[in-house]
Design a protein around this motif. Structure first.
Motif, PDB file in Angstrom:
ATOM      1  N   ILE A  46       0.666  -0.888  -0.186  1.00 49.70           N
ATOM      2  CA  ILE A  46       0.277  -0.135   0.504  1.00 49.70           C
ATOM      3  C   ILE A  46       0.771   1.466   0.172  1.00 49.70           C
ATOM      4  O   ILE A  46       0.288   2.232   0.077  1.00 49.70           O
ATOM      5  CB  ILE A  46      -0.700  -0.152   1.016  1.00 49.70           C
ATOM      6  CG1 ILE A  46      -0.631  -0.504   2.771  1.00 49.70           C
ATOM      7  CG2 ILE A  46      -2.027  -1.014   0.741  1.00 49.70           C
ATOM      8  CD1 ILE A  46      -1.417   0.025   4.203  1.00 49.70           C
ATOM      9  N   VAL A  47       1.987   1.367   0.068  1.00 45.77           N
ATOM     10  CA  VAL A  47       2.748   2.469  -0.691  1.00 45.77           C
ATOM     11  C   VAL A  47       3.975   2.057  -1.385  1.00 45.77           C
ATOM     12  O   VAL A  47       4.635   0.811  -1.489  1.00 45.77           O
ATOM     13  CB  VAL A  47       3.562   2.489   1.356  1.00 45.77           C
ATOM     14  CG1 VAL A  47       4.286   4.193   1.324  1.00 45.77           C
ATOM     15  CG2 VAL A  47       3.024   3.218   2.362  1.00 45.77           C
ATOM     16  N   ASN A  48       4.789   2.975  -1.589  1.00 47.96           N
ATOM     17  CA  ASN A  48       5.308   2.852  -2.747  1.00 47.96           C
ATOM     18  C   ASN A  48       6.907   4.150  -2.951  1.00 47.96           C
ATOM     19  O   ASN A  48       6.408   5.838  -3.015  1.00 47.96           O
ATOM     20  CB  ASN A  48       5.078   2.417  -4.404  1.00 47.96           C
ATOM     21  CG  ASN A  48       6.375   2.770  -5.427  1.00 47.96           C
ATOM     22  OD1 ASN A  48       7.355   2.128  -5.175  1.00 47.96           O
ATOM     23  ND2 ASN A  48       5.446   2.372  -7.020  1.00 47.96           N
ATOM     24  N   ASN A  49       7.720   3.956  -1.956  1.00 46.80           N
ATOM     25  CA  ASN A  49       8.981   5.300  -1.640  1.00 46.80           C
ATOM     26  C   ASN A  49       9.483   5.096  -3.134  1.00 46.80           C
ATOM     27  O   ASN A  49      10.006   3.752  -3.732  1.00 46.80           O
ATOM     28  CB  ASN A  49       9.610   4.292  -0.532  1.00 46.80           C
ATOM     29  CG  ASN A  49       8.368   4.486   0.291  1.00 46.80           C
ATOM     30  OD1 ASN A  49       8.611   6.210   0.690  1.00 46.80           O
ATOM     31  ND2 ASN A  49       8.557   3.732   1.479  1.00 46.80           N
ATOM     32  N   THR A  50       9.778   6.024  -3.602  1.00 46.95           N
ATOM     33  CA  THR A  50      10.801   5.663  -4.791  1.00 46.95           C
ATOM     34  C   THR A  50      11.985   7.721  -4.114  1.00 46.95           C
ATOM     35  O   THR A  50      11.808   8.630  -5.005  1.00 46.95           O
ATOM     36  CB  THR A  50       9.893   6.960  -6.062  1.00 46.95           C
ATOM     37  OG1 THR A  50       9.274   7.777  -5.973  1.00 46.95           O
ATOM     38  CG2 THR A  50       8.917   5.818  -6.649  1.00 46.95           C
ATOM     39  N   TYR A  69       3.372   4.817   6.888  1.00 47.08           N
ATOM     40  CA  TYR A  69       2.023   4.342   7.375  1.00 47.08           C
ATOM     41  C   TYR A  69       1.854   2.708   7.100  1.00 47.08           C
ATOM     42  O   TYR A  69       0.720   1.884   7.753  1.00 47.08           O
ATOM     43  CB  TYR A  69       1.820   5.482   5.730  1.00 47.08           C
ATOM     44  CG  TYR A  69       0.208   4.985   4.981  1.00 47.08           C
ATOM     45  CD1 TYR A  69      -0.791   5.024   5.726  1.00 47.08           C
ATOM     46  CD2 TYR A  69      -0.101   3.603   4.361  1.00 47.08           C
ATOM     47  CE1 TYR A  69      -2.081   5.282   5.685  1.00 47.08           C
ATOM     48  CE2 TYR A  69      -1.227   3.307   3.486  1.00 47.08           C
ATOM     49  CZ  TYR A  69      -2.128   3.965   4.449  1.00 47.08           C
ATOM     50  OH  TYR A  69      -3.965   4.101   4.474  1.00 47.08           O
ATOM     51  N   SER A  70       2.213   1.661   6.650  1.00 43.92           N
ATOM     52  CA  SER A  70       2.123  -0.250   6.989  1.00 43.92           C
ATOM     53  C   SER A  70       2.097  -0.136   7.708  1.00 43.92           C
ATOM     54  O   SER A  70       0.894  -1.204   8.270  1.00 43.92           O
ATOM     55  CB  SER A  70       2.814  -0.122   5.135  1.00 43.92           C
ATOM     56  OG  SER A  70       3.387  -0.394   4.628  1.00 43.92           O
ATOM     57  N   ARG A  82       1.028   1.561  11.070  1.00 40.91           N
ATOM     58  CA  ARG A  82       0.109   2.223  11.318  1.00 40.91           C
ATOM     59  C   ARG A  82      -0.720   1.465  11.128  1.00 40.91           C
ATOM     60  O   ARG A  82      -1.765   1.512  11.992  1.00 40.91           O
ATOM     61  CB  ARG A  82       0.125   3.933  11.427  1.00 40.91           C
ATOM     62  CG  ARG A  82       2.047   4.744  12.015  1.00 40.91           C
ATOM     63  CD  ARG A  82       1.621   5.725  12.484  1.00 40.91           C
ATOM     64  NE  ARG A  82       3.216   6.460  12.419  1.00 40.91           N
ATOM     65  CZ  ARG A  82       3.384   7.935  12.861  1.00 40.91           C
ATOM     66  NH1 ARG A  82       2.446   8.603  11.867  1.00 40.91           N
ATOM     67  NH2 ARG A  82       4.332   8.083  12.846  1.00 40.91           N
ATOM     68  N   THR A  83      -1.335   0.837  10.005  1.00 40.60           N
ATOM     69  CA  THR A  83      -1.968   0.503   9.152  1.00 40.60           C
ATOM     70  C   THR A  83      -2.387  -0.871  10.078  1.00 40.60           C
ATOM     71  O   THR A  83      -3.154  -2.099   9.598  1.00 40.60           O
ATOM     72  CB  THR A  83      -2.531   0.887   7.963  1.00 40.60           C
ATOM     73  OG1 THR A  83      -1.511   0.461   7.113  1.00 40.60           O
ATOM     74  CG2 THR A  83      -3.021   2.237   7.898  1.00 40.60           C
ATOM     75  N   LYS A  84      -1.175  -1.443  10.671  1.00 39.54           N
ATOM     76  CA  LYS A  84      -1.655  -3.056  10.450  1.00 39.54           C
ATOM     77  C   LYS A  84      -2.612  -3.871  11.432  1.00 39.54           C
ATOM     78  O   LYS A  84      -2.701  -4.671  11.428  1.00 39.54           O
ATOM     79  CB  LYS A  84      -0.058  -3.396  11.404  1.00 39.54           C
ATOM     80  CG  LYS A  84       0.982  -3.433  10.631  1.00 39.54           C
ATOM     81  CD  LYS A  84       2.037  -4.539  11.565  1.00 39.54           C
ATOM     82  CE  LYS A  84       3.146  -5.244  10.354  1.00 39.54           C
ATOM     83  NZ  LYS A  84       4.317  -6.271  11.030  1.00 39.54           N
ATOM     84  N   PHE A  85      -2.867  -2.784  11.855  1.00 37.80           N
ATOM     85  CA  PHE A  85      -4.104  -3.234  13.589  1.00 37.80           C
ATOM     86  C   PHE A  85      -5.459  -3.572  12.513  1.00 37.80           C
ATOM     87  O   PHE A  85      -6.275  -4.126  12.701  1.00 37.80           O
ATOM     88  CB  PHE A  85      -4.410  -2.151  14.289  1.00 37.80           C
ATOM     89  CG  PHE A  85      -4.861  -0.376  14.015  1.00 37.80           C
ATOM     90  CD1 PHE A  85      -6.530  -0.359  14.018  1.00 37.80           C
ATOM     91  CD2 PHE A  85      -4.973   0.692  13.521  1.00 37.80           C
ATOM     92  CE1 PHE A  85      -7.387   0.357  13.641  1.00 37.80           C
ATOM     93  CE2 PHE A  85      -4.817   1.205  13.282  1.00 37.80           C
ATOM     94  CZ  PHE A  85      -6.228   2.030  13.698  1.00 37.80           C
ATOM     95  N   LEU A  86      -5.727  -2.229  11.348  1.00 38.44           N
ATOM     96  CA  LEU A  86      -6.952  -2.620  10.471  1.00 38.44           C
ATOM     97  C   LEU A  86      -6.208  -4.052   9.536  1.00 38.44           C
ATOM     98  O   LEU A  86      -7.192  -4.295   9.682  1.00 38.44           O
ATOM     99  CB  LEU A  86      -7.081  -1.062   9.890  1.00 38.44           C
ATOM    100  CG  LEU A  86      -7.523  -0.141  10.178  1.00 38.44           C
ATOM    101  CD1 LEU A  86      -7.535   1.226   9.626  1.00 38.44           C
ATOM    102  CD2 LEU A  86      -9.045  -0.135  11.053  1.00 38.44           C
ATOM    103  N   ARG A  87      -4.928  -3.692   8.416  1.00 40.80           N
ATOM    104  CA  ARG A  87      -4.940  -5.438   8.178  1.00 40.80           C
ATOM    105  C   ARG A  87      -5.697  -6.385   9.269  1.00 40.80           C
ATOM    106  O   ARG A  87      -6.084  -7.042   8.427  1.00 40.80           O
ATOM    107  CB  ARG A  87      -3.634  -5.176   8.007  1.00 40.80           C
ATOM    108  CG  ARG A  87      -2.962  -5.924   6.737  1.00 40.80           C
ATOM    109  CD  ARG A  87      -2.127  -6.433   6.329  1.00 40.80           C
ATOM    110  NE  ARG A  87      -1.663  -5.011   5.970  1.00 40.80           N
ATOM    111  CZ  ARG A  87      -1.207  -4.666   4.299  1.00 40.80           C
ATOM    112  NH1 ARG A  87      -1.856  -6.214   3.449  1.00 40.80           N
ATOM    113  NH2 ARG A  87      -0.825  -3.848   3.964  1.00 40.80           N
ATOM    114  N   SER A  88      -4.960  -5.980  10.508  1.00 42.29           N
ATOM    115  CA  SER A  88      -5.521  -7.664  11.129  1.00 42.29           C
ATOM    116  C   SER A  88      -6.581  -7.711  10.866  1.00 42.29           C
ATOM    117  O   SER A  88      -7.085  -8.746  11.543  1.00 42.29           O
ATOM    118  CB  SER A  88      -4.691  -7.158  11.890  1.00 42.29           C
ATOM    119  OG  SER A  88      -2.863  -7.063  12.335  1.00 42.29           O
ATOM    120  N   ALA A  89      -7.462  -6.996  11.599  1.00 41.92           N
ATOM    121  CA  ALA A  89      -9.431  -6.708  11.617  1.00 41.92           C
ATOM    122  C   ALA A  89     -10.155  -7.002  10.284  1.00 41.92           C
ATOM    123  O   ALA A  89     -10.782  -8.480  10.091  1.00 41.92           O
ATOM    124  CB  ALA A  89      -9.545  -5.806  12.174  1.00 41.92           C
TER     125      ALA A  89
END
Length: 346
Positions: A248-252, A303-304, A306-313
């Motif tokens: 969900i993130v692409n760093n360049t 960001y990936s 900090r959104t782990k809790f949402l992904r897990s749910a």
């Protein structure tokens, strides 16, 4: 046109990102292919009452308060099983809420370009170039808030999502309704029908594999005691029902892309609910972007994390969806399969 932050998509997730960024002193630009913020509305517009602990920005857009959810399950032998679950919440005038957010963003320094779809995106070491039919943007951060069929994700080479179709009619109601209704039937394959009251109207729709107007008409007929059959508005859309994208993130280098809301797959695989996650991921993305631009963090990959809790749910919900789909044709235990995997079991 140069900018630090470009948000592609002006619905809840994009507006939440911009709203939070302007509160932090940033001046993001939003582009959207639509010619009007808020329309079309492609969801049933429900949020739980607890959402008010996240934000109060939606309160002026509350159309209906509901006290719970009544679930109807019709099995292969046409037996009907019903139950009610207490669940306070609100049905919103989502278009009004989105317009409210947009006005606050503009007042606080953000910019908005409508009727301006992205047609190309190119990545450099320090900047990302986004082209529309009217202009070219050169920016450091791109936020993909452009829904399930995200072009941002495609250009950033993030894998595609499996999407479930949904259709919905807005219908006048015969009397005041104080709860939400959902309907499970074998022919609504791996999905369900719904009636969510909205003042003197109701959102009535269905999502599932092989949806059609004929199946929607069956749902409308089932709820005929509540509603008049002539639609005021008709809409449809696609729902990501298999969890969050792997990436969900692409760093360049000094620039990067972040996906929020439906574009990232932050939608409940069982219920299809996505408003709360859209707002939460937009807010989290804004926090990470602000810290990145201020030099407090050196990668958007935070960001990936900090959104782990949402992904897990949502991963737990995804497993329930798979179990439900795999057992959908179990005629003897259809009702039990739904109950095991629907929100009663949470």
């Amino acid at each position: 046109m140069k900018c630090e932050i470009l948000i592609i998509g002006g619905s809840i997730s994009g507006l939440a990102t911009a709203f939070e960024l302007t509160r932090k002193g940033c001046a993001p630009i939003i582009i959207d292919r639509k010619n009007e913020i808020g329309n079309p509305v492609q969801c049933a517009e429900y949020v739980p009452a607890l959402f008010s602990t996240n934000t109060d920005t939606f309160t002026s857009a509350i159309a209906n308060r509901v006290d719970g959810l009544e679930t109807h399950i019709i099995d292969y032998k046409n037996n009907i099983d019903k139950d009610f679950m207490k669940q306070n919440g609100y049905i919103l005038d989502r278009d009004r809420w989105e317009k409210t957010l947009a006005m606050e963003i503009l007042k606080n320094g953000g910019r908005l370009f409508l009727s301006e779809p992205m047609v190309n995106m190119e990545f450099g070491t320090d900047t990302i170039t986004v082209e529309t039919r009217k202009r070219i943007f050169s920016c450091r951060i791109v936020v993909g808030a452009d829904g399930p069929q995200s072009l941002t994700a495609m250009f950033a080479r993030m894998h595609t999502q499996k999407l479930m179709p949904a259709i919905q009619w807005l219908l006048p109601t015969k009397y005041e309704i104080d709860r939400n209704y959902v309907l499970f039937k074998p022919e609504i394959v791996a999905g369900y029908g719904w009636l969510f009251p909205k003042g003197d109207m109701a959102n009535v729709g269905l999502a599932g594999w092989g949806v059609s107007r004929k199946k929607l008409k069956n749902v409308i007929d089932y709820f005929a005691d509540f509603i008049f059959p002539t639609p005021i508005a008709i809409t449809g859309g696609l729902i990501p029902v298999y969890g969050v994208r792997e990436k969900i993130v692409n760093n360049t280098g000094k620039s990067g892309v972040i996906l929020v809301g439906d574009a990232a797959g932050f939608t409940d695989p069982i219920t299809g609910a996505g408003i709360v996650s859209a707002f939460e991921t937009g807010t989290l993305a804004a926090e990470v972007i602000s810290e990145f631009l201020e030099g407090k963090i050196d990668t958007l990959d935070v960001y990936s994390q900090r959104t782990k809790f949402l992904r897990s749910a949502l991963e737990r919900s995804r497993k329930k969806r798979i179990n439900m789909e795999n057992n959908w044709n179990n005629e003897a235990e259809f009702t039990q399969i739904i109950r095991k995997n629907w929100i009663h079991s949470r």
